[in-house]
Write a protein that holds these residues in place. Sequence first.
Motif, PDB file in Angstrom:
ATOM      1  N   LYS A  19      18.451  11.295 -50.440  1.00 56.69           N
ATOM      2  CA  LYS A  19      19.646  10.978 -51.215  1.00 56.69           C
ATOM      3  C   LYS A  19      20.404   9.841 -50.533  1.00 56.69           C
ATOM      4  CE  LYS A  19      23.627  13.170 -53.411  1.00 56.69           C
ATOM      5  NZ  LYS A  19      23.508  12.401 -54.606  1.00 56.69           N
ATOM      6  N   GLY A  20      20.705   8.799 -51.309  1.00 60.72           N
ATOM      7  CA  GLY A  20      21.433   7.649 -50.790  1.00 60.72           C
ATOM      8  C   GLY A  20      20.552   6.457 -50.466  1.00 60.72           C
ATOM      9  N   ASP A  21      19.230   6.657 -50.388  1.00 59.91           N
ATOM     10  CA  ASP A  21      18.343   5.542 -50.051  1.00 59.91           C
ATOM     11  C   ASP A  21      18.417   4.433 -51.093  1.00 59.91           C
ATOM     12  OD1 ASP A  21      17.577   6.624 -47.652  1.00 59.91           O
ATOM     13  OD2 ASP A  21      15.638   7.346 -48.353  1.00 59.91           O
ATOM     14  N   ILE A  22      17.892   3.275 -50.726  1.00 62.50           N
ATOM     15  CA  ILE A  22      18.047   2.055 -51.520  1.00 62.50           C
ATOM     16  C   ILE A  22      16.681   1.423 -51.762  1.00 62.50           C
ATOM     17  CG2 ILE A  22      19.019  -0.297 -51.446  1.00 62.50           C
ATOM     18  CD1 ILE A  22      21.281   1.023 -49.661  1.00 62.50           C
ATOM     19  N   ILE A  23      16.475   0.942 -52.973  1.00 64.76           N
ATOM     20  CA  ILE A  23      15.277   0.168 -53.287  1.00 64.76           C
ATOM     21  C   ILE A  23      15.664  -1.306 -53.259  1.00 64.76           C
ATOM     22  CG2 ILE A  23      13.657  -0.493 -55.121  1.00 64.76           C
ATOM     23  CD1 ILE A  23      13.560   2.441 -55.967  1.00 64.76           C
ATOM     24  N   VAL A  24      14.837  -2.108 -52.584  1.00 64.71           N
ATOM     25  CA  VAL A  24      15.012  -3.559 -52.569  1.00 64.71           C
ATOM     26  C   VAL A  24      13.718  -4.162 -53.100  1.00 64.71           C
ATOM     27  CG1 VAL A  24      15.412  -5.609 -51.146  1.00 64.71           C
ATOM     28  CG2 VAL A  24      16.601  -3.472 -50.605  1.00 64.71           C
ATOM     29  N   ALA A  25      13.849  -5.111 -54.023  1.00 65.59           N
ATOM     30  CA  ALA A  25      12.669  -5.732 -54.619  1.00 65.59           C
ATOM     31  C   ALA A  25      12.926  -7.216 -54.840  1.00 65.59           C
ATOM     32  CB  ALA A  25      12.329  -5.056 -55.942  1.00 65.59           C
ATOM     33  N   ASN A  26      11.871  -7.916 -55.183  1.00 66.20           N
ATOM     34  CA  ASN A  26      11.994  -9.351 -55.405  1.00 66.20           C
ATOM     35  C   ASN A  26      12.377  -9.636 -56.860  1.00 66.20           C
ATOM     36  OD1 ASN A  26      11.419  -9.701 -52.697  1.00 66.20           O
ATOM     37  ND2 ASN A  26       9.256 -10.104 -53.026  1.00 66.20           N
ATOM     38  N   LYS A  27      11.629 -10.493 -57.529  1.00 61.08           N
ATOM     39  CA  LYS A  27      11.997 -10.956 -58.872  1.00 61.08           C
ATOM     40  C   LYS A  27      11.545 -10.000 -59.973  1.00 61.08           C
ATOM     41  CE  LYS A  27      11.666 -15.729 -57.459  1.00 61.08           C
ATOM     42  NZ  LYS A  27      10.669 -16.759 -57.212  1.00 61.08           N
ATOM     43  N   ASN A  28      12.362  -9.949 -61.038  1.00 61.78           N
ATOM     44  CA  ASN A  28      12.004  -9.311 -62.300  1.00 61.78           C
ATOM     45  C   ASN A  28      11.779  -7.810 -62.182  1.00 61.78           C
ATOM     46  OD1 ASN A  28      11.663  -9.638 -65.078  1.00 61.78           O
ATOM     47  ND2 ASN A  28       9.459  -9.960 -64.886  1.00 61.78           N
ATOM     48  N   PHE A  29      12.595  -7.128 -61.390  1.00 59.05           N
ATOM     49  CA  PHE A  29      12.464  -5.681 -61.244  1.00 59.05           C
ATOM     50  C   PHE A  29      12.798  -5.004 -62.574  1.00 59.05           C
ATOM     51  CE2 PHE A  29      13.781  -1.388 -60.213  1.00 59.05           C
ATOM     52  CZ  PHE A  29      12.832  -0.991 -59.277  1.00 59.05           C
ATOM     53  N   GLY A  30      11.945  -4.052 -62.969  1.00 58.66           N
ATOM     54  CA  GLY A  30      12.186  -3.296 -64.189  1.00 58.66           C
ATOM     55  C   GLY A  30      11.679  -3.953 -65.453  1.00 58.66           C
ATOM     56  N   CYS A  31      10.768  -4.909 -65.311  1.00 54.15           N
ATOM     57  CA  CYS A  31      10.211  -5.558 -66.500  1.00 54.15           C
ATOM     58  C   CYS A  31       9.316  -4.559 -67.233  1.00 54.15           C
ATOM     59  CB  CYS A  31       9.428  -6.815 -66.107  1.00 54.15           C
ATOM     60  SG  CYS A  31       8.060  -6.526 -64.952  1.00 54.15           S
ATOM     61  N   GLY A  32       8.893  -4.916 -68.408  1.00 53.15           N
ATOM     62  CA  GLY A  32       8.034  -4.032 -69.187  1.00 53.15           C
ATOM     63  C   GLY A  32       8.794  -3.419 -70.334  1.00 53.15           C
ATOM     64  N   SER A  33       8.588  -2.151 -70.558  1.00 52.22           N
ATOM     65  CA  SER A  33       9.185  -1.492 -71.722  1.00 52.22           C
ATOM     66  C   SER A  33      10.682  -1.282 -71.540  1.00 52.22           C
ATOM     67  CB  SER A  33       8.501  -0.153 -71.984  1.00 52.22           C
ATOM     68  OG  SER A  33       8.949   0.790 -71.048  1.00 52.22           O
TER      69      SER A  33
END
Length: 161
Positions: free
Chosen positions: A51-65
Motif C-alpha cells: 500500500k502506497g507504492d508507486i508505478i513509474v513508466a515512460n511514454k504512453n502509459f495506459g494505451c489500448g482499450s
Amino acid sequence: MKAKGSVFKYGDNVDTDVIIPARYLNSSDPAELASHCMEDIDREFIHKVKKGDIIVANKNFGCGSSREHAPIAIKAAGVSCVIAETFARIFYRNAINIGLPIIECPEAAQTIVAGDEVEIDFDSGLITDVTTGSSWQGQAFPEFMQKIIRAEGLINYINQK
C-alpha cells in the motif's frame, strides 16, 4: 495531499491489456482485478506491491482499450500514484474518475529507477526521489481534481454534493 512509496518501473506503451489482462474482465470486483494487476508484464508485482507504492513508466502509459478496469486494478493493488512521461488520454481521464492520482513528468519518469523511494506532493506537483535526493517539478493537480481524488472518485464526489 501526498503519496510516498517504493517504485515499480516500466517502459513505453504499457497498455491496458498488460495492466489487467482481458481474460480477467469478467469481474468488476476491485480486489479480484488487483490480484491480476500487471501479471503479464511483471509476475511478481502483485506479490511485492505494498500500500502506497508507486508505478513509474515512460511514454504512453495506459494505451489500448478504454476500460476502467485498468486504473481500478492499479488502485486496488495499493498503488498511490502513477508517474509517467505521458499517459494515454482515456486512461488519464479514467484514472482521475476513479480517484487514482497520476502525474506527467518526463524528467522524473526517465530518471527514477525501480526500488527507489519516491514522494509526491500533489498540491505543488513536486516529485522527490528520497533515495537519490533528486527532485522534479511535475504538474500540480488542480483543486477540483484533488477533490475528486480525495473523494475516491468522480461518482463519490458527485454523491457528496
